[in-house]
Design a protein around this motif. Sequence first.
Motif, PDB file in Angstrom:
ATOM      1  N   UNK A 231       9.069  20.629  -9.520  1.00  0.00           N
ATOM      2  CA  UNK A 231       7.440  19.915 -10.214  1.00  0.00           C
ATOM      3  C   UNK A 231       6.343  19.539  -8.422  1.00  0.00           C
ATOM      4  N   UNK A 232       5.551  19.379  -9.068  1.00  0.00           N
ATOM      5  CA  UNK A 232       4.355  19.366  -8.008  1.00  0.00           C
ATOM      6  C   UNK A 232       3.823  18.753  -8.375  1.00  0.00           C
ATOM      7  N   UNK A 233       3.106  17.361  -7.080  1.00  0.00           N
ATOM      8  CA  UNK A 233       2.330  16.419  -6.673  1.00  0.00           C
ATOM      9  C   UNK A 233       1.356  16.262  -7.368  1.00  0.00           C
ATOM     10  N   UNK A 234       1.058  15.349  -7.125  1.00  0.00           N
ATOM     11  CA  UNK A 234      -1.195  14.365  -6.991  1.00  0.00           C
ATOM     12  C   UNK A 234      -0.868  15.659  -5.415  1.00  0.00           C
ATOM     13  N   UNK A 235       0.236  15.391  -4.136  1.00  0.00           N
ATOM     14  CA  UNK A 235      -0.656  15.741  -3.139  1.00  0.00           C
ATOM     15  C   UNK A 235      -0.563  17.606  -2.942  1.00  0.00           C
ATOM     16  N   UNK A 236      -0.186  17.846  -3.685  1.00  0.00           N
ATOM     17  CA  UNK A 236      -0.203  19.204  -3.680  1.00  0.00           C
ATOM     18  C   UNK A 236       1.286  19.869  -3.268  1.00  0.00           C
ATOM     19  N   UNK A 237       2.103  18.288  -2.882  1.00  0.00           N
ATOM     20  CA  UNK A 237       3.522  19.382  -2.768  1.00  0.00           C
ATOM     21  C   UNK A 237       4.213  19.194  -3.847  1.00  0.00           C
TER      22      UNK A 237
ATOM     23  N   UNK B 217       0.734  -1.147  -0.138  1.00  0.00           N
ATOM     24  CA  UNK B 217       0.389   0.152  -0.018  1.00  0.00           C
ATOM     25  C   UNK B 217       0.986   0.932   0.092  1.00  0.00           C
ATOM     26  N   UNK B 218      -0.144   2.725  -0.371  1.00  0.00           N
ATOM     27  CA  UNK B 218       0.997   3.643   0.006  1.00  0.00           C
ATOM     28  C   UNK B 218       0.780   3.841  -1.548  1.00  0.00           C
ATOM     29  N   UNK B 219       0.837   5.330  -1.801  1.00  0.00           N
ATOM     30  CA  UNK B 219       0.623   5.918  -2.523  1.00  0.00           C
ATOM     31  C   UNK B 219       2.287   5.763  -4.082  1.00  0.00           C
ATOM     32  N   UNK B 220       2.203   6.212  -5.146  1.00  0.00           N
ATOM     33  CA  UNK B 220       3.393   5.556  -6.089  1.00  0.00           C
ATOM     34  C   UNK B 220       3.690   6.642  -7.088  1.00  0.00           C
ATOM     35  N   UNK B 221       2.985   8.309  -7.113  1.00  0.00           N
ATOM     36  CA  UNK B 221       2.871   9.325  -7.745  1.00  0.00           C
ATOM     37  C   UNK B 221       4.450   9.764  -7.477  1.00  0.00           C
ATOM     38  N   UNK B 222       4.309  10.799  -7.951  1.00  0.00           N
ATOM     39  CA  UNK B 222       5.516  11.665  -7.851  1.00  0.00           C
ATOM     40  C   UNK B 222       5.850  11.936  -6.313  1.00  0.00           C
ATOM     41  N   UNK B 223       5.442  11.707  -5.637  1.00  0.00           N
ATOM     42  CA  UNK B 223       6.045  11.973  -4.114  1.00  0.00           C
ATOM     43  C   UNK B 223       6.558  10.917  -3.932  1.00  0.00           C
ATOM     44  N   UNK B 224       6.313   9.847  -4.451  1.00  0.00           N
ATOM     45  CA  UNK B 224       6.367   8.255  -4.300  1.00  0.00           C
ATOM     46  C   UNK B 224       8.344   8.270  -4.413  1.00  0.00           C
ATOM     47  N   UNK B 225       8.017   8.538  -5.835  1.00  0.00           N
ATOM     48  CA  UNK B 225       9.327   8.927  -6.747  1.00  0.00           C
ATOM     49  C   UNK B 225      11.003   9.321  -6.103  1.00  0.00           C
ATOM     50  N   UNK B 226      10.321  10.583  -5.361  1.00  0.00           N
ATOM     51  CA  UNK B 226      11.134  11.546  -4.108  1.00  0.00           C
ATOM     52  C   UNK B 226      11.434  10.658  -2.843  1.00  0.00           C
ATOM     53  N   UNK B 227      11.111  10.061  -2.903  1.00  0.00           N
ATOM     54  CA  UNK B 227      10.904   9.524  -1.796  1.00  0.00           C
ATOM     55  C   UNK B 227      11.268   8.382  -1.503  1.00  0.00           C
TER      56      UNK B 227
END
Lengths: 212, 212
Positions: free
Chosen positions: B199-205, B54-64
């Motif tokens: 770059x902006x993520x889906x989360x708004x980050x 589980x957990x998000x796999x978008x832009x935030x995850x790329x940076x994580x």
Amino acid sequence: MAVRVDLNISLDGFATTTDATPDNSFGLDWGRLVEAYTATRTFRERVLHESSGEGTTGVDDKYAAAYFEGIGAEIMGAGMFGLHNYPDDPDWRGWWGDEPPFHVPVFVLTHKPRPAITVADTTFTFIDASPDAALGRAVEAARGKDVRIGGGPTTARDFLKAGLVDQLHVGITPILLGRGIRLWDELRGLENDYTVTSETAESGTIHVTYRR
Amino acid sequence: MAVRVDLNISLDGFATTTDATPDNSFGLDWGRLVEAYTATRTFRERVLHESSGEGTTGVDDKYAAAYFEGIGAEIMGAGMFGLHNYPDDPDWRGWWGDEPPFHVPVFVLTHKPRPAITVADTTFTFIDASPDAALGRAVEAARGKDVRIGGGPTTARDFLKAGLVDQLHVGITPILLGRGIRLWDELRGLENDYTVTSETAESGTIHVTYRR
């Protein structure tokens, strides 16, 4: 009718620059801070009155165009008008030139009101009023259109703190100015009253919008 | 070999929060500041040791995920290790638990060095050293891999001011904390030595990277 604020700030939150000199009244930093905005086609047409069709047309231009849409009146601080530069000269007409880019009634907040002046199609009215009272005047003048709190940052913050702003857009230039006036001071928790969206432009500018 | 800094900050530039209490040692603000990061699949797997997928796999995850790639050693301030919480307890092993997420040699900067400790596969070495000298130790320990300056913000800023950082990534959460320790103080003009991307993520980050 919405009350809107649009400002350019640095990554470290400064909305003003500090390197102005008598020879360069804006300073070098100001040019860097608004570089992406002033490169837009909208800025070139609406503020510089160019008709060359040049200028960027991407995300930055979308926000630049929105800046001018639907505004019926503007409120600004004395500093943004330029009152502080020649405070004792009753003939000083501010630094917005012979063709100010507002085209709507402008209310200038000052503790030393003076008679209104009209430059081209913009009338500047000088009032000593609280944010609430000034907004009342501007809403009436806007005749159903939006009111913009133009700046500077201290004036914008006063209206934000008073809960009077419906939409705040900042264009964040990813540079560090290190000094100046911070937009964000004393606004802890502001996001609780808004929906926040963010978007990045080709220029690297980050557009963040707080919308009620 | 690159020296890297990764931090989460608020829109007003704060990298620490101020509402911790004895009952909630992180406070509510911290959870809000790192919400998008802790929601990523990478965080859940690498830090919480979940294997749920589980957990998000978008832009935030790329940076994580990038955060954990290629690191061979880490430097952190005494506060990030937790030394300030029980400064006089020689048996205090910091607040990173029995399975610290570092998996590389960690150098903890302190004016009161103590013997090194090993927790699972992470050895914490306590040194009283300048940024330059500490980096020398970490580079040696990293054996060709990257060195991360983990934080807190004051430590990260010390290395940035000394010109020792090759890559700075900040995840900006669009909330206003209003108080805490600012990352950006005293870093005017930092961008001159770097290429900046955002770059902006889906989360708004908003992810901003300064890369040399």
